[in-house]
Design a protein around this motif. Structure first.
Motif, mmCIF file in Angstrom:
data_model
loop_
_atom_site.group_PDB
_atom_site.id
_atom_site.type_symbol
_atom_site.label_atom_id
_atom_site.label_comp_id
_atom_site.label_asym_id
_atom_site.label_seq_id
_atom_site.Cartn_x
_atom_site.Cartn_y
_atom_site.Cartn_z
ATOM 1 N N UNK A 73 0.813 -1.210 0.000
ATOM 2 C CA UNK A 73 0.000 0.000 0.000
ATOM 3 C C UNK A 73 0.853 1.269 0.000
ATOM 4 N N UNK A 74 2.157 1.148 0.249
ATOM 5 C CA UNK A 74 3.050 2.307 0.172
ATOM 6 C C UNK A 74 3.290 2.724 -1.274
ATOM 7 N N UNK A 75 3.063 1.811 -2.201
ATOM 8 C CA UNK A 75 3.231 2.144 -3.612
ATOM 9 C C UNK A 75 4.658 2.117 -4.110
ATOM 10 N N UNK A 76 5.554 1.464 -3.382
ATOM 11 C CA UNK A 76 6.924 1.305 -3.870
ATOM 12 C C UNK A 76 7.203 -0.186 -4.035
ATOM 13 N N UNK A 77 8.153 -0.568 -4.893
ATOM 14 C CA UNK A 77 8.420 -1.990 -5.133
ATOM 15 C C UNK A 77 8.701 -2.762 -3.844
ATOM 16 N N UNK A 78 8.206 -3.984 -3.802
ATOM 17 C CA UNK A 78 8.317 -4.849 -2.630
ATOM 18 C C UNK A 78 8.645 -6.259 -3.085
ATOM 19 N N UNK A 79 9.505 -6.929 -2.322
ATOM 20 C CA UNK A 79 9.834 -8.319 -2.618
ATOM 21 C C UNK A 79 10.085 -9.057 -1.310
ATOM 22 N N UNK A 80 9.831 -10.374 -1.323
ATOM 23 C CA UNK A 80 10.167 -11.209 -0.179
ATOM 24 C C UNK A 80 11.612 -11.681 -0.334
ATOM 25 N N UNK A 81 12.431 -11.437 0.639
ATOM 26 C CA UNK A 81 13.808 -11.891 0.786
ATOM 27 C C UNK A 81 14.808 -11.180 -0.129
ATOM 28 N N UNK A 82 14.655 -11.291 -1.443
ATOM 29 C CA UNK A 82 15.614 -10.643 -2.342
ATOM 30 C C UNK A 82 15.063 -10.572 -3.754
ATOM 31 N N UNK A 83 15.575 -9.625 -4.509
ATOM 32 C CA UNK A 83 15.285 -9.556 -5.934
ATOM 33 C C UNK A 83 16.242 -10.496 -6.649
ATOM 34 N N UNK A 84 15.819 -11.034 -7.778
ATOM 35 C CA UNK A 84 16.722 -11.856 -8.588
ATOM 36 C C UNK A 84 17.886 -10.976 -9.047
ATOM 37 N N UNK A 85 19.031 -11.580 -9.249
ATOM 38 C CA UNK A 85 20.206 -10.824 -9.650
ATOM 39 C C UNK A 85 19.910 -10.006 -10.903
ATOM 40 N N UNK A 86 20.214 -8.719 -10.822
ATOM 41 C CA UNK A 86 19.981 -7.820 -11.944
ATOM 42 C C UNK A 86 18.556 -7.305 -12.049
ATOM 43 N N UNK A 87 17.664 -7.745 -11.166
ATOM 44 C CA UNK A 87 16.250 -7.361 -11.226
ATOM 45 C C UNK A 87 15.877 -6.283 -10.212
ATOM 46 N N UNK A 88 16.815 -5.844 -9.400
ATOM 47 C CA UNK A 88 16.521 -4.862 -8.365
ATOM 48 C C UNK A 88 16.120 -3.530 -8.994
ATOM 49 N N UNK A 89 14.993 -2.964 -8.560
ATOM 50 C CA UNK A 89 14.574 -1.665 -9.099
ATOM 51 C C UNK A 89 15.405 -0.540 -8.488
ATOM 52 N N UNK A 90 15.279 0.641 -9.061
ATOM 53 C CA UNK A 90 15.918 1.804 -8.458
ATOM 54 C C UNK A 90 15.240 2.090 -7.124
ATOM 55 N N UNK A 91 16.007 2.501 -6.120
ATOM 56 C CA UNK A 91 15.411 2.845 -4.829
ATOM 57 C C UNK A 91 14.466 4.040 -4.976
#
Length: 95
Positions: A12-30
């Motif tokens: 509900x914050x409207x920013x990207x969320x993931x459980x544990x970690x993003x796949x390598x190379x898949x991390x969005x910009x902060x």
């Protein structure tokens, strides 16, 4: 509160969320959020878990210190009355 409910709350914050970690190379910009459940501390006796406590860590990643985003996350957790898993409510952690 289940882990799924924690995820819904955080989304509900409207920013990207993931459980544990993003796949390598898949991390969005902060900014983005990461949550995980690294352990539990159950109270058990006679082979039965009478009180289940699951630790949930929530990590906020930003490029630089972001008091507004931190305050938004803190207000979200405060408004939920704390975070607990499987119906156990604990006080919200302070950032």
């Amino acid at each position: 509160m289940t882990l799924q409910e924690v995820a819904t709350l955080l989304r509900s914050m409207g920013i990207p969320l993931v459980y544990h970690h993003f796949a390598e190379g898949e991390s969005p910009d902060p900014p983005f959020l990461l949550y995980l459940s690294p352990g539990s501390d159950n109270f058990a006796a006679d082979g039965i878990a009478y009180f289940k406590v699951t630790q949930v860590d929530i990590e906020l990643y930003t490029d630089e210190k972001s008091p507004n985003t931190e305050a938004q996350l803190e207000a979200l957790l405060d408004g939920a009355g704390g975070i607990g898993v499987e119906g156990q409510i604990a006080p919200a952690a302070r950032l």
